[in-house]
Write an enzyme that holds these catalytic residues in place. Structure first.
Site, PDB file in Angstrom:
ATOM      1  N   HIS A  89      -4.928   1.634   6.791  1.00 56.79           N
ATOM      2  CA  HIS A  89      -3.444   2.637   7.411  1.00 56.79           C
ATOM      3  C   HIS A  89      -3.276   3.784   6.325  1.00 56.79           C
ATOM      4  O   HIS A  89      -3.264   4.198   6.451  1.00 56.79           O
ATOM      5  CB  HIS A  89      -2.424   1.345   7.475  1.00 56.79           C
ATOM      6  CG  HIS A  89      -1.195   1.436   6.761  1.00 56.79           C
ATOM      7  ND1 HIS A  89      -0.772   1.120   7.955  1.00 56.79           N
ATOM      8  CD2 HIS A  89      -0.715   2.507   6.347  1.00 56.79           C
ATOM      9  CE1 HIS A  89       0.704   1.094   8.018  1.00 56.79           C
ATOM     10  NE2 HIS A  89       0.666   1.723   6.554  1.00 56.79           N
ATOM     11  N   GLU A  90      -3.737   3.390   4.850  1.00 58.12           N
ATOM     12  CA  GLU A  90      -3.606   4.296   4.307  1.00 58.12           C
ATOM     13  C   GLU A  90      -4.321   5.494   4.291  1.00 58.12           C
ATOM     14  O   GLU A  90      -3.843   7.340   3.808  1.00 58.12           O
ATOM     15  CB  GLU A  90      -3.271   3.939   2.482  1.00 58.12           C
ATOM     16  CG  GLU A  90      -2.669   2.674   2.533  1.00 58.12           C
ATOM     17  CD  GLU A  90      -1.258   2.448   2.470  1.00 58.12           C
ATOM     18  OE1 GLU A  90      -1.235   4.205   2.297  1.00 58.12           O
ATOM     19  OE2 GLU A  90       0.238   1.986   2.651  1.00 58.12           O
ATOM     20  N   GLN A 136       3.273  10.176   1.161  1.00 54.32           N
ATOM     21  CA  GLN A 136       4.479   9.496   1.404  1.00 54.32           C
ATOM     22  C   GLN A 136       5.398   9.648   0.705  1.00 54.32           C
ATOM     23  O   GLN A 136       6.513   9.213   0.665  1.00 54.32           O
ATOM     24  CB  GLN A 136       3.926   7.399   1.290  1.00 54.32           C
ATOM     25  CG  GLN A 136       3.224   7.245   2.567  1.00 54.32           C
ATOM     26  CD  GLN A 136       2.887   5.687   2.631  1.00 54.32           C
ATOM     27  OE1 GLN A 136       2.138   4.630   2.063  1.00 54.32           O
ATOM     28  NE2 GLN A 136       4.078   5.625   3.641  1.00 54.32           N
ATOM     29  N   GLY A 175       0.880  -1.403  -0.239  1.00 52.54           N
ATOM     30  CA  GLY A 175       0.286  -0.530  -0.455  1.00 52.54           C
ATOM     31  C   GLY A 175       1.095   1.349   0.109  1.00 52.54           C
ATOM     32  O   GLY A 175       1.997   1.358   0.513  1.00 52.54           O
ATOM     33  N   HIS A 230      -2.352   7.636   6.821  1.00 55.75           N
ATOM     34  CA  HIS A 230      -2.050   8.674   5.813  1.00 55.75           C
ATOM     35  C   HIS A 230      -2.698  10.288   5.951  1.00 55.75           C
ATOM     36  O   HIS A 230      -1.567  11.257   5.331  1.00 55.75           O
ATOM     37  CB  HIS A 230      -1.087   7.738   4.794  1.00 55.75           C
ATOM     38  CG  HIS A 230       0.055   6.890   5.477  1.00 55.75           C
ATOM     39  ND1 HIS A 230       1.252   8.133   5.982  1.00 55.75           N
ATOM     40  CD2 HIS A 230       0.857   5.901   4.776  1.00 55.75           C
ATOM     41  CE1 HIS A 230       2.122   6.951   6.780  1.00 55.75           C
ATOM     42  NE2 HIS A 230       1.778   5.429   6.119  1.00 55.75           N
ATOM     43  N   CYS A 284       5.722   0.387   7.605  1.00 55.38           N
ATOM     44  CA  CYS A 284       5.049   1.260   6.958  1.00 55.38           C
ATOM     45  C   CYS A 284       6.728   1.115   6.129  1.00 55.38           C
ATOM     46  O   CYS A 284       7.699   1.214   6.322  1.00 55.38           O
ATOM     47  CB  CYS A 284       4.596   1.970   8.124  1.00 55.38           C
ATOM     48  SG  CYS A 284       4.187   3.992   6.481  1.00 55.38           S
ATOM     49  N   LEU A 285       5.864   1.684   4.970  1.00 61.59           N
ATOM     50  CA  LEU A 285       7.059   2.005   4.392  1.00 61.59           C
ATOM     51  C   LEU A 285       7.632   3.720   4.502  1.00 61.59           C
ATOM     52  O   LEU A 285       9.226   3.049   4.325  1.00 61.59           O
ATOM     53  CB  LEU A 285       7.106   2.665   1.986  1.00 61.59           C
ATOM     54  CG  LEU A 285       6.387   0.977   1.766  1.00 61.59           C
ATOM     55  CD1 LEU A 285       6.068   1.394   0.529  1.00 61.59           C
ATOM     56  CD2 LEU A 285       7.710  -0.113   1.493  1.00 61.59           C
TER      57      LEU A 285
END
Length: 189
Positions: free
Chosen positions: A151-152, A66, A61, A155, A109-110
């Site tokens: 989660h996204e 991000q 994701g 963000h 997470c990235l």
């Protein structure tokens, strides 16, 4: 006769990500994203590059903040090993309903590489959004896709998954093993 959807991008790693990731501690991750007014070729190009960046970074994701872009766009692929399953693109996603039992699962997470911690979330989410062609959609997602979407969407609202970690000791220990600081956590519970 059924039509086959042409994949947006090939599910593969590139030598270099087309977009640069931003990491915990950077202000851009804490700012709320703005709605996308019109889905056009520029937005579709961004979506393609977001997907390429996600696959190249071994993610499932990715949200536009991000990569430093304050737009309400997220991409995900909970079936990344299957080339026949297209990834999902959600533009201006709005949670209509959180449902199902609360489940605890490990998240990463990235934007916080190397940190994996348990987060409690509802197991089902109903979301209204626009797809990559600007068409309105409304769907219910369960289990892993539901978790990724929640989660996204966090963000898009300036929230990181570490903000939702309830075990403060585990959080402090995990962050102390990386270059990230517990001072950058903004608890939401």
């Amino acid at each position: 006769m059924p039509t086959t959807q042409k994949p947006i991008v090939e599910k593969k790693k590139l030598e270099k990500s087309p977009l640069d990731l931003h990491f915990m501690g950077e202000r851009v991750l804490r700012q709320p994203a703005k709605r996308v007014a019109r889905v056009d070729d520029r937005i579709r190009k961004l979506i393609k590059e977001m997907l390429q960046t996600m696959y190249t970074s071994d993610g499932i994701g990715l949200a536009a903040p991000q990569i430093g872009i304050q737009k309400q766009i997220l991409v995900l692929d909970s079936d990344w090993e299957n080339p026949a399953t297209p990834p999902l693109v959600l533009i201006n996603p709005a949670i209509k309903k959180l449902d199902g039992p609360l489940t605890v699962a490990e998240e990463g997470c990235l934007s916080i590489p190397g940190v994996f911690l348990d987060v409690t979330r509802p197991s089902r989410v109903e979301v209204a959004y626009k797809d990559e062609n600007g068409r309105p959609q409304k769907r219910v997602f369960d289990e892993l896709p539901s978790r990724i979407i929640q989660h996204e969407i966090d963000h898009l609202n300036g929230v990181l998954f570490v903000d939702r970690v309830e075990n403060e000791l585990a959080l402090t220990e995990a962050l102390s093993k990386t270059e990230f600081s517990v001072r950058d956590v903004k608890a939401v519970r």
